[in-house]
Design a protein around this motif. Structure first.
Motif, PDB file in Angstrom:
ATOM      1  N   ASP A  35      -1.221  -8.436 -13.862  1.00  0.00           N
ATOM      2  CA  ASP A  35      -1.199  -7.021 -14.234  1.00  0.00           C
ATOM      3  C   ASP A  35      -0.939  -6.092 -13.048  1.00  0.00           C
ATOM      4  OD1 ASP A  35      -1.728  -7.653 -16.866  1.00  0.00           O
ATOM      5  OD2 ASP A  35      -3.900  -7.406 -16.664  1.00  0.00           O
ATOM      6  N   CYS A  36      -0.716  -6.640 -11.856  1.00  0.00           N
ATOM      7  CA  CYS A  36      -0.525  -5.812 -10.664  1.00  0.00           C
ATOM      8  C   CYS A  36       0.954  -5.506 -10.460  1.00  0.00           C
ATOM      9  CB  CYS A  36      -1.094  -6.518  -9.432  1.00  0.00           C
ATOM     10  SG  CYS A  36      -1.032  -5.501  -7.939  1.00  0.00           S
ATOM     11  N   PHE A  37       1.300  -4.233 -10.567  1.00  0.00           N
ATOM     12  CA  PHE A  37       2.665  -3.774 -10.344  1.00  0.00           C
ATOM     13  C   PHE A  37       2.633  -2.542  -9.449  1.00  0.00           C
ATOM     14  CE2 PHE A  37       2.963  -6.176 -14.332  1.00  0.00           C
ATOM     15  CZ  PHE A  37       4.095  -6.941 -14.102  1.00  0.00           C
ATOM     16  N   GLN A  38       3.758  -1.836  -9.390  1.00  0.00           N
ATOM     17  CA  GLN A  38       3.810  -0.576  -8.650  1.00  0.00           C
ATOM     18  C   GLN A  38       3.006   0.506  -9.372  1.00  0.00           C
ATOM     19  OE1 GLN A  38       4.663  -0.195  -5.769  1.00  0.00           O
ATOM     20  NE2 GLN A  38       6.265  -1.668  -5.277  1.00  0.00           N
ATOM     21  N   PRO A  39       2.390   1.428  -8.608  1.00  0.00           N
ATOM     22  CA  PRO A  39       2.383   1.509  -7.144  1.00  0.00           C
ATOM     23  C   PRO A  39       1.248   0.728  -6.487  1.00  0.00           C
ATOM     24  CG  PRO A  39       1.326   3.445  -8.047  1.00  0.00           C
ATOM     25  CD  PRO A  39       1.768   2.621  -9.235  1.00  0.00           C
ATOM     26  N   GLU A  40       0.401   0.070  -7.295  1.00  0.00           N
ATOM     27  CA  GLU A  40      -0.782  -0.581  -6.730  1.00  0.00           C
ATOM     28  C   GLU A  40      -0.416  -1.669  -5.735  1.00  0.00           C
ATOM     29  OE1 GLU A  40      -4.987  -2.566  -8.205  1.00  0.00           O
ATOM     30  OE2 GLU A  40      -3.234  -2.748  -9.498  1.00  0.00           O
ATOM     31  N   ILE A  41       0.615  -2.466  -6.029  1.00  0.00           N
ATOM     32  CA  ILE A  41       0.900  -3.605  -5.165  1.00  0.00           C
ATOM     33  C   ILE A  41       1.236  -3.180  -3.744  1.00  0.00           C
ATOM     34  CG2 ILE A  41       3.319  -3.735  -5.921  1.00  0.00           C
ATOM     35  CD1 ILE A  41       3.083  -6.801  -5.486  1.00  0.00           C
ATOM     36  N   ASN A  42       2.060  -2.141  -3.583  1.00  0.00           N
ATOM     37  CA  ASN A  42       2.421  -1.725  -2.225  1.00  0.00           C
ATOM     38  C   ASN A  42       1.246  -1.099  -1.494  1.00  0.00           C
ATOM     39  OD1 ASN A  42       4.972  -2.682  -2.638  1.00  0.00           O
ATOM     40  ND2 ASN A  42       6.019  -0.757  -2.211  1.00  0.00           N
ATOM     41  N   ARG A  43       0.377  -0.424  -2.210  1.00  0.00           N
ATOM     42  CA  ARG A  43      -0.808   0.148  -1.574  1.00  0.00           C
ATOM     43  C   ARG A  43      -1.703  -0.954  -1.024  1.00  0.00           C
ATOM     44  NH1 ARG A  43      -1.912   4.470  -6.500  1.00  0.00           N
ATOM     45  NH2 ARG A  43      -0.344   6.012  -5.849  1.00  0.00           N
ATOM     46  N   ILE A  44      -1.853  -2.036  -1.785  1.00  0.00           N
ATOM     47  CA  ILE A  44      -2.688  -3.142  -1.322  1.00  0.00           C
ATOM     48  C   ILE A  44      -1.992  -3.908  -0.208  1.00  0.00           C
ATOM     49  CG2 ILE A  44      -3.796  -5.305  -1.990  1.00  0.00           C
ATOM     50  CD1 ILE A  44      -4.195  -4.157  -4.780  1.00  0.00           C
ATOM     51  N   VAL A  45      -0.693  -4.137  -0.336  1.00  0.00           N
ATOM     52  CA  VAL A  45       0.050  -4.838   0.709  1.00  0.00           C
ATOM     53  C   VAL A  45      -0.060  -4.094   2.038  1.00  0.00           C
ATOM     54  CG1 VAL A  45       2.394  -5.414   1.481  1.00  0.00           C
ATOM     55  CG2 VAL A  45       1.623  -6.096  -0.792  1.00  0.00           C
ATOM     56  N   GLU A  46      -0.078  -2.774   1.999  1.00  0.00           N
ATOM     57  CA  GLU A  46      -0.222  -2.006   3.231  1.00  0.00           C
ATOM     58  C   GLU A  46      -1.563  -2.297   3.906  1.00  0.00           C
ATOM     59  OE1 GLU A  46       0.118   2.567   4.931  1.00  0.00           O
ATOM     60  OE2 GLU A  46       0.423   2.160   2.796  1.00  0.00           O
ATOM     61  N   VAL A  47      -2.632  -2.375   3.117  1.00  0.00           N
ATOM     62  CA  VAL A  47      -3.938  -2.694   3.682  1.00  0.00           C
ATOM     63  C   VAL A  47      -3.936  -4.107   4.253  1.00  0.00           C
ATOM     64  CG1 VAL A  47      -6.396  -3.010   3.170  1.00  0.00           C
ATOM     65  CG2 VAL A  47      -5.139  -1.103   2.142  1.00  0.00           C
ATOM     66  N   LEU A  48      -3.368  -5.057   3.508  1.00  0.00           N
ATOM     67  CA  LEU A  48      -3.358  -6.446   3.949  1.00  0.00           C
ATOM     68  C   LEU A  48      -2.591  -6.611   5.257  1.00  0.00           C
ATOM     69  CD1 LEU A  48      -2.697  -8.245   0.531  1.00  0.00           C
ATOM     70  CD2 LEU A  48      -4.871  -8.074   1.765  1.00  0.00           C
ATOM     71  N   TYR A  49      -1.421  -6.015   5.346  1.00  0.00           N
ATOM     72  CA  TYR A  49      -0.628  -6.184   6.565  1.00  0.00           C
ATOM     73  C   TYR A  49      -1.160  -5.354   7.727  1.00  0.00           C
ATOM     74  CZ  TYR A  49       2.885  -9.569   5.436  1.00  0.00           C
ATOM     75  OH  TYR A  49       3.512 -10.767   5.158  1.00  0.00           O
TER      76      TYR A  49
END
Length: 263
Positions: A35-49
């Motif tokens: 169920d994870c799509f935009q914009p949530e995925i990029n927000r989380i990827v930013e935290v992870l990286y």
């Protein structure tokens, strides 16, 4: 209170760092949920990286001593701040392996500027695609185009690529830098969210000196007895890729979801 180690124990070698963080594990699990799509995925990827590049810089980059004034120095001239920080004069290149690596590379490129002199930080761009046979087995990687902005002499060359599946793209990209770009680089560093045993074997087999940081190891198709053993103990029996060489349990096509482009 329970204490958590910072890295997963394994037998893949000292240059492989699989981060064991409950906080990051939870966020990465969200990214992999159907169920994870935009914009949530990029927000989380930013935290992870952001966490991943910070940890990598602390571990892999040179340090220097510094002394500086603070706002209190005017009142206490004899007292200044003394400490250690990352050396500002070292060089770093973040490589965008398009398309899944585009946003992660931009995150790392921006973050490098916090510690290094701006003229010593660069972002390169490589368009890479899987090459497959008629059974959808990956046979290699094709570098369709690139923009590389200079040499990599004494530079940390960083590849922020979320999915470490077969390793063919990473091996091909590092080959290109070694064979065609003036160097030598100080280090080649892979920053992955998820890696498989097959990825580690392929990348390290081709480039044994490469340093790898990852947030998760996926080997879900391994036999039960192998899964119960320490990762890497039975490396040849570990399996994290299905017959089409997608990661299991994995997270599906990160490049598609991160770019909202389902082709």
């Amino acid at each position: 209170m329970a204490q958590f180690q910072q890295e997963l124990s394994h037998h893949y070698g000292p240059q492989v760092h699989i981060i064991d963080s409950p906080f990051l594990n939870g966020l990465l699990a969200k990214v992999c949920h159907p169920d994870c799509f935009q914009p949530e995925i990029n927000r989380i990827v930013e935290v992870l990286y952001t966490h991943l590049i910070s940890l990598t810089m602390n571990n892999e980059f040179d340090r220097e001593q510094f002394t500086q004034e603070t706002r209190m120095t005017a009142m206490h001239p004899e007292q200044k701040l003394h400490g250690h920080r990352l050396s500002q004069n070292q060089k770093a290149v973040s490589v965008n392996l398009a398309r899944a690596g585009t946003y992660p590379s931009h995150i790392c490129y921006n973050f490098l500027h916090y510690s290094l002199a701006a003229q010593n930080v660069r972002q390169d761009h490589i368009f890479a695609a899987r090459m497959t046979d008629n059974k959808d087995h990956v046979t290699g990687a094709n570098l369709g185009g690139m923009k590389i902005g200079g040499d990599v002499k004494n530079a940390h060359v960083i590849f922020p690529d979320p999915m470490g599946a077969t390793g063919n793209t990473m091996v091909t990209a590092i080959n290109h830098y070694k064979q065609h770009i003036e160097g030598p680089a100080k280090k080649f560093i892979c920053l992955n969210l998820i890696v498989t045993p097959e990825y580690l074997k392929n990348v390290l087999g081709a480039h044994p000196e490469v340093v790898i940081y990852a947030l998760r190891l996926d080997r879900g198709l391994s036999p039960k007895a192998v899964l119960e053993a320490t990762p890497g103990q039975y490396w040849d029996q570990e399996r994290g890729l299905n017959d089409k060489q997608y990661i299991v349990p994995g997270g599906g096509g990160f490049g598609e979801i991160m770019n909202n482009s389902f082709v």
